[in-house]
Scaffold this active site. Structure first.
Site, short mmCIF file in Angstrom:
data_model
loop_
_atom_site.label_atom_id
_atom_site.label_comp_id
_atom_site.label_asym_id
_atom_site.label_seq_id
_atom_site.Cartn_x
_atom_site.Cartn_y
_atom_site.Cartn_z
N ALA A 62 -1.03 -1.41 2.21
CA ALA A 62 -1.84 -2.30 3.31
C ALA A 62 -3.40 -1.86 2.85
O ALA A 62 -3.61 -0.76 2.44
CB ALA A 62 -1.67 -1.63 4.76
N GLY A 101 2.95 -0.04 2.32
CA GLY A 101 3.18 -1.50 2.53
C GLY A 101 3.70 -2.22 1.30
O GLY A 101 4.50 -3.08 1.39
N GLU A 104 6.99 -1.61 0.95
CA GLU A 104 7.74 -2.19 1.93
C GLU A 104 8.05 -3.69 1.59
O GLU A 104 9.03 -4.17 2.10
CB GLU A 104 6.80 -2.08 3.25
CG GLU A 104 7.09 -0.62 3.80
CD GLU A 104 6.04 -0.63 5.35
OE1 GLU A 104 4.88 -0.78 5.12
OE2 GLU A 104 6.76 -0.43 6.32
N GLU A 124 2.00 6.82 3.64
CA GLU A 124 1.13 6.62 5.32
C GLU A 124 1.11 7.83 6.02
O GLU A 124 -0.14 7.95 6.80
CB GLU A 124 2.43 5.81 5.81
CG GLU A 124 2.10 4.21 5.70
CD GLU A 124 3.10 3.96 4.55
OE1 GLU A 124 3.70 4.56 4.09
OE2 GLU A 124 3.16 2.67 4.50
C1 3H9 Z 1 0.14 1.18 4.47
O1 3H9 Z 1 0.60 0.58 3.63
C2 3H9 Z 1 0.58 0.78 6.05
C3 3H9 Z 1 1.71 0.05 6.09
O2 3H9 Z 1 2.91 0.84 6.10
C4 3H9 Z 1 1.83 -0.95 7.44
C5 3H9 Z 1 0.72 -1.76 7.69
C6 3H9 Z 1 1.15 -2.66 9.02
N1 3H9 Z 1 -6.69 0.05 1.06
O3 3H9 Z 1 -7.93 5.69 -5.86
P1 3H9 Z 1 -8.48 4.86 -6.53
C7 3H9 Z 1 -9.51 1.46 -3.13
S1 3H9 Z 1 -1.11 2.28 4.34
C8 3H9 Z 1 -7.93 -0.05 0.47
O4 3H9 Z 1 -10.00 5.43 -7.34
P2 3H9 Z 1 -6.63 5.03 -8.50
C9 3H9 Z 1 -10.19 2.91 -3.28
O5 3H9 Z 1 -10.81 3.17 -2.12
C10 3H9 Z 1 -1.41 2.42 2.66
N2 3H9 Z 1 -8.70 0.17 -0.53
O6 3H9 Z 1 -7.63 4.34 -7.91
C11 3H9 Z 1 -11.04 2.63 -4.48
O7 3H9 Z 1 -12.37 1.76 -3.97
P3 3H9 Z 1 -13.66 2.17 -4.54
C12 3H9 Z 1 -0.63 3.02 1.78
C13 3H9 Z 1 -7.79 0.97 -1.44
O8 3H9 Z 1 -6.08 4.30 -9.81
C14 3H9 Z 1 -10.20 1.67 -5.41
O9 3H9 Z 1 -9.48 1.13 -4.41
N3 3H9 Z 1 -1.34 3.09 0.47
C15 3H9 Z 1 -6.57 1.44 -1.10
O10 3H9 Z 1 -7.12 6.54 -8.99
C16 3H9 Z 1 -9.67 2.27 -6.38
O11 3H9 Z 1 -8.98 3.39 -6.08
C17 3H9 Z 1 -1.91 4.22 0.20
O12 3H9 Z 1 -1.94 5.17 0.95
C18 3H9 Z 1 -5.91 0.75 -0.14
N4 3H9 Z 1 -4.56 0.96 0.44
O13 3H9 Z 1 -5.40 5.23 -7.71
C19 3H9 Z 1 -2.48 3.92 -1.29
N5 3H9 Z 1 -6.07 1.96 -2.15
O14 3H9 Z 1 -13.60 1.66 -6.09
C20 3H9 Z 1 -3.92 4.66 -1.34
C21 3H9 Z 1 -7.00 2.14 -2.91
O15 3H9 Z 1 -14.55 1.26 -3.74
N6 3H9 Z 1 -4.31 4.26 -2.76
N7 3H9 Z 1 -8.38 1.60 -2.30
O16 3H9 Z 1 -14.03 3.56 -4.58
C22 3H9 Z 1 -3.94 5.28 -3.80
O17 3H9 Z 1 -3.25 6.31 -3.54
C23 3H9 Z 1 -4.92 5.26 -5.06
O18 3H9 Z 1 -5.63 4.39 -4.75
C24 3H9 Z 1 -3.86 4.33 -6.26
C25 3H9 Z 1 -4.64 4.08 -7.32
C26 3H9 Z 1 -2.74 5.43 -6.20
C27 3H9 Z 1 -3.33 3.15 -5.67
#
Ligand code: 3H9
Length: 690
Positions: A62, A101, A104, A124
């Protein structure tokens, strides 16, 4: 508007490609287009669909930035519900990562194939929420309740190999093209006459192998103070005990409850600040210099740790010591650090064999390094001598960094003929483990040198925070202030053991006295000796007496605590208590009672007050920089977001008033920071300054 979902056909197979860089987060625009693409597939004569992500991963989850804002249709849970009920089969082809998500959505598909190396998980809880789009109901049906509980409450992802063993994916394939892998698998499924296979139709999962109450006890022990893990387990329990629909409703109820908590707010703040700290307006468009080789001066604990961090980042390192013997010792320390990294899975045996480390006693050997980090004894004279030598041998354009934790970096730079190339890179011990790096920037430093320090920090896996020059920079300056508040409380009647316990209950990994024992009481002694006692600071002379008694902390088996076989983590010592009582008596102090709340409030008020000064003086550019320093270097609980986030939550007027109340006892020490007063008076928050 750019298209975030592409639709195309490969024979009877429809391919839906999600293309929402950088991480295919499931924001509102994407959800709208994904739903439209699913409906198109339903109306189309294609017989099977493959859902795949463009770029480096499947779906990152998400969109975290939407939390706390009014939800917009279609919601992810409804979208996934629709997807699952499509009458024709849908295959998720996963590469890179399927998180939160994103996983999911994959569970809403009927079949799942993952490329080797892909990570699948539910992060999450690390954001203070739970999987809220059916994950807590579908995952236990697919992998069983125990495995689902572990996945969901730990937040840790599994790799594709493990995911296949668990049954989270149907198959794992080698290769780097998820589209091809998806098409191949879909082709096979077509041949087999496979049909849609909604997880929702699977029977409710069995209860876990262990009692629910055991799970709760374990989760409380593993994540003290945090609620998301407990609520997530509750949602999984609903999967076992309710119908699918009722379970989904229960998951939604618990999700909504968590979204509204300060813990969720704090954890999302921590997620973004990890990325924001390195985004400095002053570095916009500034290119870092190339770094292909690193030098380190000094092979003590810090120097060896820094060298370890650099070799772990794949950089060739040359470490300088004063004698062959010391150089050998440093090499041994680094080897030991690397063995530890192999054990912890941070380094492969193969990479371990390729590390490039040279030790030397000759400054000339450093001349070709692009960055050299000095980590010698904390004395201005010694450091200036080292920088004088470096100034003579280093090539033009090299960055000269000092790892000083207190000294004036500008003064160190001033002794060289290349002030613009000198900067502070303050690592935290153990430097190959701790995430924090303070980049200390005197006015004379060139922007591309600052950019280089940030780039190198990133490469070493650090969270780099910009700090201005002052005694102790951001972290140690604030630390000495809240440590002084602890000292004051001890003098007035609190025991150091009670202080540690109260702060650990608040969420700190360790209380200040356990930290002091770990660092060594000699460190504090030397700092006090160097600084002299400052106006308003309480004389912490029992610290000095302990030091003089040879109680240096863990390394001597005694400090504030006793460390022995019976109590490897330390136990209180009567002798320390008596000594403190003596000091109180000498000063005519009538000890008084401090509750845990008193302790936490005073300690944090001191922390916030000094932090407000640090921001007010521009030493930290933004409150979020202070939060990052305390979170990643000083054990502040992540789920509380850092001291500035804590302060906003408590209310700045409350903190201002607390300072005034404490000042009745000690007006020199307790003076409200101008910025705290200004913000409190104008009813603003620290976050307004981010
Ligand atoms: C969820 O899914 C809830 C659901 O269960 C229910 C919903 C109803 N959203 O980390 P990076 C941005 S909760 C928005 O440097 P990497 C990040 O801020 C979500 N933005 O890349 C950055 O922005 P900027 C569950 C996001 O390659 C840019 O993307 N998911 C999100 O080192 C690059 O990110 C997570 O918790 C996001 N979800 O790593 C995953 N994710 O360039 C969280 C990233 O402006 N994300 N951004 O600074 C991660 O763990 C890592 O970003 C990922 C990539 C492994 C995906």
């Amino acid at each position: 508007m750019t298209e975030t979902v592409h639709y195309d056909r490969e024979g009877q197979i429809a391919i839906l490609t999600v293309d929402n860089p950088p991480v295919n987060a499931l924001g509102h625009a994407l959800r709208v287009e994904l739903l439209a693409a699913i409906e198109r597939f339903e109306a189309d004569d294609a017989e099977i669909a493959v859902l795949v992500g463009a770029g480096r991963l499947f779906l990152g989850g998400a969109d975290v930035s939407e939390f706390g804002k009014p939800p917009k249709d279609p919601w992810l849970p409804e979208l996934i519900g629709h997807l699952e009920r499509v009458a024709k089969p849908v295959v998720a082809a996963i590469h890179g990562a399927a998180l939160g998500g994103g996983l999911e959505v994959a569970l809403g598909c009927h079949y799942r194939v993952a490329l080797a190396g892909a990570k699948l998980g539910f992060p999450e809880v690390s954001l203070g929420i739970l999987p809220g789009a059916g994950g807590t109901q579908r995952a236990p049906r697919v992998v069983g309740t125990d495995a689902a509980l572990e996945l969901i409450t730990s937040g840790a992802p599994v790799d594709a190999t493990r995911a296949q063993v668990m049954g989270l994916v149907d198959r794992m394939v080698e290769g780097d093209d998820p589209r091809l892998a998806g098409i191949a698998y879909a082709g096979e499924l077509l041949e087999q006459g496979a049909v849609a296979r909604p997880v929702a139709d699977m029977p409710a999962p069995a209860a876990p192998g262990r009692d629910w109450s055991d799970w709760n006890v374990e989760l409380e022990a593993r994540h003290p103070g945090q609620i998301a893990q407990i609520k997530a387990a509750e949602a999984v329990r609903a999967a076992c005990e309710m119908s699918f629909e009722d379970g989904l409703a229960e998951e939604r109820r618990l999700f909504d409850l968590l979204v509204d908590t300060p813990q969720r707010e704090a954890l999302v703040h921590a997620f973004f600040l990890e990325r924001q700290v390195s985004k400095l307006p002053e570095l916009k468009g500034v290119e870092p210099r190339a770094v292909e080789a690193v030098g380190v001066v000094g092979g003590g604990t810090m120097g060896s740790g820094i060298a370890t961090a650099a070799v772990l980042a794949g950089l060739p390192v040359t470490l300088l010591e004063q004698s062959e013997e010391a150089a050998d010792k440093a090499r041994l320390t680094i080897e030991k650090n690397l063995d530890g990294a192999v054990k912890r899975g941070k380094l492969t045996e193969e990479k371990r064999g390729r590390i490039d480390l040279t030790t030397t006693t000759d400054f000339e050997a450093l001349s070709e390094a692009d960055v050299v980090v000095e980590a010698v004894f904390e004395s201005m004279d010694v450091k200036r001598q080292v920088f004088d030598q470096l100034d003579h041998v280093m090539k033009d354009g090299a960055v000269l960094a000092t790892n000083t934790s207190y000294l004036d970096v500008g003064e160190i730079a001033g002794g060289t003929r290349r002030r613009a190339d000198v900067i502070g890179m303050h690592f935290f011990s153990p430097a190959h483990v701790m995430k924090l790096l303070e980049v200390v920037v005197p006015d004379t430093t060139a922007p591309e040198v600052t950019a280089t320090a940030f780039a190198l920090g990133k490469r070493m896996g650090k969270i780099a925070v910009r700090a201005g020059v002052c005694d102790g920079f951001i972290g140690n300056r604030i630390l000495s202030h809240y440590r002084a508040a602890a000292t004051e409380m001890v003098l007035q009647g609190a025991s150091p053991y009670r202080i540690d316990a109260a702060l650990e209950a608040f969420g700190f990994a360790m209380g200040p006295y356990k930290v002091a024992d770990l660092a060594g009481l000699d460190i504090g002694y030397m700092t006090r000796e160097r600084k002299g006692l400052q106006t308003g600071e309480v004389n912490p002379d029992w610290d000095d007496r302990l030091y003089e008694m040879g109680r240096l902390g863990r390394k001597t088996g005694r400090g504030y605590y006793i460390y022995d076989e019976d109590s490897p983590k330390g136990r209180p010592d009567e002798e320390v208590t008596r000594l403190i009582e003596e000091v109180r008596a000498e000063r005519g102090v009538e000890p008084r009672e401090f509750t845990d709340t008193d302790i936490v409030e005073r300690y944090l008020t001191a922390m916030v007050n000094e932090a407000a000064r640090v921001v007010g003086e521009g030493i930290a550019k933004r409150p979020l920089d202070v939060d990052a320093v305390l979170l990643f270097g000083y054990g502040f609980p992540r789920w509380r977001g850092g001291p500035m986030t804590y302060a906003d939550h408590v209310g700045l007027a409350t903190l201002r008033d607390r300072v005034a109340r404490y000042a009745e006892d000690n007006p020199d020490f307790w003076q409200a920071a101008p910025l705290l007063v200004e913000l409190a008076d104008s009813e603003k928050q620290f976050k307004d300054l981010n």
